[in-house]
Design a protein around this motif. Structure first.
Motif, PDB file in Angstrom:
ATOM      1  N   UNK A 190       6.580  18.931  -5.992  1.00  0.00           N
ATOM      2  CA  UNK A 190       5.743  17.623  -6.453  1.00  0.00           C
ATOM      3  C   UNK A 190       5.589  16.816  -5.350  1.00  0.00           C
ATOM      4  N   UNK A 191       5.759  15.574  -5.738  1.00  0.00           N
ATOM      5  CA  UNK A 191       5.285  14.379  -4.891  1.00  0.00           C
ATOM      6  C   UNK A 191       6.384  13.671  -4.372  1.00  0.00           C
ATOM      7  N   UNK A 192       5.834  12.835  -3.026  1.00  0.00           N
ATOM      8  CA  UNK A 192       6.649  11.858  -2.307  1.00  0.00           C
ATOM      9  C   UNK A 192       5.912  10.697  -2.259  1.00  0.00           C
ATOM     10  N   UNK A 193       6.368   9.511  -2.812  1.00  0.00           N
ATOM     11  CA  UNK A 193       5.658   8.182  -2.614  1.00  0.00           C
ATOM     12  C   UNK A 193       6.097   7.525  -1.306  1.00  0.00           C
ATOM     13  N   UNK A 194       5.202   7.077  -0.323  1.00  0.00           N
ATOM     14  CA  UNK A 194       5.533   6.461   0.831  1.00  0.00           C
ATOM     15  C   UNK A 194       4.898   5.105   0.878  1.00  0.00           C
ATOM     16  N   UNK A 195       5.691   4.039   1.328  1.00  0.00           N
ATOM     17  CA  UNK A 195       5.452   2.588   1.316  1.00  0.00           C
ATOM     18  C   UNK A 195       4.720   2.464   2.706  1.00  0.00           C
ATOM     19  N   UNK A 196       3.858   2.401   2.871  1.00  0.00           N
ATOM     20  CA  UNK A 196       2.851   2.202   4.327  1.00  0.00           C
ATOM     21  C   UNK A 196       3.157   1.039   5.088  1.00  0.00           C
ATOM     22  N   UNK A 197       3.408   1.377   6.102  1.00  0.00           N
ATOM     23  CA  UNK A 197       3.476   0.319   7.218  1.00  0.00           C
ATOM     24  C   UNK A 197       2.055   0.374   8.037  1.00  0.00           C
ATOM     25  N   UNK A 198       1.235  -0.538   7.717  1.00  0.00           N
ATOM     26  CA  UNK A 198      -0.375  -0.358   8.065  1.00  0.00           C
ATOM     27  C   UNK A 198      -0.409  -0.529   9.468  1.00  0.00           C
ATOM     28  N   UNK A 214       0.956  -1.189   0.005  1.00  0.00           N
ATOM     29  CA  UNK A 214      -0.158   0.084   0.062  1.00  0.00           C
ATOM     30  C   UNK A 214       0.804   1.285  -0.028  1.00  0.00           C
ATOM     31  N   UNK A 215       0.453   2.179  -0.885  1.00  0.00           N
ATOM     32  CA  UNK A 215       1.374   3.214  -1.079  1.00  0.00           C
ATOM     33  C   UNK A 215       0.376   4.662  -0.829  1.00  0.00           C
ATOM     34  N   UNK A 216       1.130   5.714  -0.308  1.00  0.00           N
ATOM     35  CA  UNK A 216       0.646   6.826  -0.147  1.00  0.00           C
ATOM     36  C   UNK A 216       1.416   7.810  -1.324  1.00  0.00           C
ATOM     37  N   UNK A 217       0.554   8.510  -2.073  1.00  0.00           N
ATOM     38  CA  UNK A 217       1.113   9.780  -2.756  1.00  0.00           C
ATOM     39  C   UNK A 217       0.870  11.120  -1.943  1.00  0.00           C
ATOM     40  N   UNK A 218       1.932  11.749  -1.638  1.00  0.00           N
ATOM     41  CA  UNK A 218       1.621  13.093  -0.982  1.00  0.00           C
ATOM     42  C   UNK A 218       2.346  14.152  -1.745  1.00  0.00           C
ATOM     43  N   UNK A 219       1.212  14.824  -2.166  1.00  0.00           N
ATOM     44  CA  UNK A 219       1.511  16.167  -2.852  1.00  0.00           C
ATOM     45  C   UNK A 219       1.856  17.266  -2.000  1.00  0.00           C
ATOM     46  N   UNK A 220       3.193  17.420  -2.092  1.00  0.00           N
ATOM     47  CA  UNK A 220       4.021  18.430  -1.118  1.00  0.00           C
ATOM     48  C   UNK A 220       3.747  19.722  -1.448  1.00  0.00           C
ATOM     49  N   UNK A 221       4.404  20.095  -2.590  1.00  0.00           N
ATOM     50  CA  UNK A 221       4.476  21.544  -3.083  1.00  0.00           C
ATOM     51  C   UNK A 221       4.541  21.641  -4.520  1.00  0.00           C
TER      52      UNK A 221
END
Length: 316
Positions: free
Chosen positions: A284-292, A191-198
């Motif tokens: 732009x964006x960061x992708x994070x691999x989620x630790x559920x 599961x990933x989160x995309x975070x639009x930062x700036x």
């Protein structure tokens, strides 16, 4: 008719891929949507739903459009207009009737997720299916690449090919292969989160030129390629996240990260398995691999940073 098209992230290898090294890209379920309806006139009507903008054009004029000469007030339409033009010309269609096309998107614009490529590929698929001449994936991908090159002046196959073929692609020397098997199954479990930062402060071409001036860039690219090699063999989320972070540290050495991107990556490292910028950088964006087990804490910390969060998974 409705056509839904994914966006993409680069998991590993941005910037290095420009110099012939490998990158790994993945189609994700942040999508754009094209709705197309018949009208009994020889014209097209385009409606950009998110921007509340509309345009009407004669079909004959569309086939001969010079995208570089478009008025500035039409710049938001250039990808879909170029895609329509190239598709009609490629299929050699002399249509008896036109269409109304409505375009909407969940994809943040100009931040490394391939928003323009998603709309381009969706438009090509929609127009070809609408005139009952659906195209094969290889035709769609090549047409999409030509559209991006015509609009931007130069382009990589990464965005249009990943969005066309979906799943996971390994890109090298502007050629690709689709990755299947155990690595694909592993990524499906992530599961990933995309975070639009700036907002990005520079265009991709400017960032690529900036990297070109770095003296020891080849040493950095070789290290990134080693990470790609290791990542493709990984079936463990902790290891995969560690490699994402390692890739980000090398991108920092290429001077394409920003303090705010680094801060979000740090949050992703503490509350997730790992994180990195995705795309050219400069914002732009960061992708994070989620630790559920820590997902709620992760989202809580991110919400303190005035960012936009998108949950996403691989899209086949």
């Amino acid at each position: 008719m409705i056509v839904e098209t994914p966006s993409k992230v680069i998991l590993f290898g941005e910037h290095a891929v420009v110099y012939g090294y490998r990158a790994v890209s993945m189609a994700i379920n942040l999508t754009s949507t094209i709705k197309i309806n018949k009208i009994n006139e020889r014209k097209i009507i385009l409606n950009l739903k998110d921007l509340n903008k509309s345009l009407s054009l004669n079909l004959n004029d569309t086939k001969d459009l010079n995208i570089s000469n478009l008025d500035n007030n039409l710049s938001d339409f250039k990808y879909c207009l170029c895609a329509i033009k190239n598709t009609l010309n490629y299929l050699n269609i002399e249509p008896e009737f036109g269409f109304k096309m409505e375009i909407s998107s969940k994809i943040p614009v100009s931040c490394g997720l391939g928003s323009s490529a998603s709309i381009t590929v969706g438009t090509i698929r929609a127009v070809s299916k609408f005139y009952n001449k659906p195209l094969k994936d290889d035709e769609v991908a090549k047409l999409g690449y030509l559209v991006e090159r015509e609009v931007q002046g130069k382009a990589s196959i990464t965005d249009t090919f990943t969005i066309t073929y979906r799943g996971i692609l390994e890109i090298k020397n502007n050629k690709f292969k689709k990755i299947k098997g155990s690595f694909e199954e592993f990524l499906k479990s992530c599961k990933f989160l995309i975070v639009y930062v700036e907002k990005r402060k520079k265009k991709t071409a400017e960032l690529v030129n900036k990297v070109a001036k770095i003296k020891d860039k080849d040493i950095i690219f070789k290290k990134i390629d080693e990470i790609v090699e290791e990542a493709l063999k990984t079936k463990n989320k902790e290891d995969f996240g560690r490699l994402m972070t390692k890739n980000h540290e090398l991108l920092k050495k290429l001077n394409v990260s920003t303090p705010k991107l680094d801060k979000i990556v740090n949050i992703g490292n503490i509350y997730g398995y790992g994180a990195k910028l995705t795309g050219a950088g400069g914002g732009g964006c960061i992708i994070i691999l989620v630790n559920e087990e820590k997902e709620n804490e992760l989202i809580k910390e991110l919400n303190k940073e005035n960012v936009k969060i998108f949950k996403c998974e691989m899209m086949n």
